[in-house]
Design a protein around this motif. Sequence first.
Motif, short mmCIF file in Angstrom:
data_model
loop_
_atom_site.label_atom_id
_atom_site.label_comp_id
_atom_site.label_asym_id
_atom_site.label_seq_id
_atom_site.Cartn_x
_atom_site.Cartn_y
_atom_site.Cartn_z
N ALA A 29 0.86 -1.19 0.00
CA ALA A 29 0.00 0.00 0.00
C ALA A 29 0.89 1.24 0.00
O ALA A 29 2.05 1.18 0.42
CB ALA A 29 -0.91 0.01 1.23
N THR A 30 0.35 2.35 -0.47
CA THR A 30 1.14 3.58 -0.54
C THR A 30 1.52 4.11 0.84
O THR A 30 2.53 4.78 0.98
CB THR A 30 0.39 4.69 -1.31
OG1 THR A 30 -0.84 4.98 -0.62
CG2 THR A 30 0.09 4.28 -2.73
N ASN A 82 -2.01 -4.11 -4.84
CA ASN A 82 -2.28 -3.03 -3.90
C ASN A 82 -3.46 -3.42 -3.01
O ASN A 82 -4.49 -3.86 -3.49
CB ASN A 82 -2.57 -1.72 -4.62
CG ASN A 82 -2.87 -0.62 -3.64
OD1 ASN A 82 -4.01 -0.42 -3.26
ND2 ASN A 82 -1.85 0.08 -3.20
N ILE A 119 -2.89 5.61 -6.18
CA ILE A 119 -1.74 4.79 -6.55
C ILE A 119 -0.94 5.42 -7.70
O ILE A 119 0.29 5.32 -7.74
CB ILE A 119 -2.20 3.37 -6.95
CG1 ILE A 119 -2.96 2.73 -5.80
CG2 ILE A 119 -1.02 2.51 -7.36
CD1 ILE A 119 -3.71 1.48 -6.20
N VAL A 155 1.17 -3.54 -11.65
CA VAL A 155 0.56 -3.15 -10.37
C VAL A 155 -0.93 -3.44 -10.51
O VAL A 155 -1.59 -2.94 -11.41
CB VAL A 155 0.82 -1.67 -10.06
CG1 VAL A 155 0.05 -1.23 -8.82
CG2 VAL A 155 2.32 -1.41 -9.89
#
Length: 162
Positions: free
Chosen positions: A60-61, A91, A99, A112
């Motif tokens: 995850a970011t 993700n 994202i 991704v």
Amino acid sequence: MRVIRLLAILLLLAGCGEEGGKAPHVGDAPPPFKLTAMDGAAVDYPAQLSGKVVVLRFWATWCPFCKDEMKMIQAVWSQSRDKGFEVLAINAGQDKGDIDAFIAKLGVTYPVLLDPGSKVTRQYGVTGLPMTLFVGRDGRIKGRILGETDEATFRRKLEELL
């Protein structure tokens, strides 16, 4: 706001119920899934990647360890993808808009995948991020890393499978 997002995602990951699963173990065949990549391509795993070494990477970011590792994985993937190696960076339930900038800033070009509602993330029993699974050409899990790893360890695990 960031704390609220983190808590929401952790609650999704911790959700019990029919869709929750146990993390697959070394020797298991990972559960199949169909997700959409950031570029809109449909990914049907494992059907589309049969015979390849695959790294399944849950991230995850907001994950403090994911950023540097994703850059490191990009370098390794760029050097090794012609040997039959693929990365699927899944993700954990974030929106595409959240994202896009993150991926662009890192220069990530490997696939991704979007996991709306963290369905696949839960199916894989992910309890912390990042989580990385190394899948051999035979379609069986050969290694698992929960949390941050360094480039030497990542390369060693990959080279054992190539």
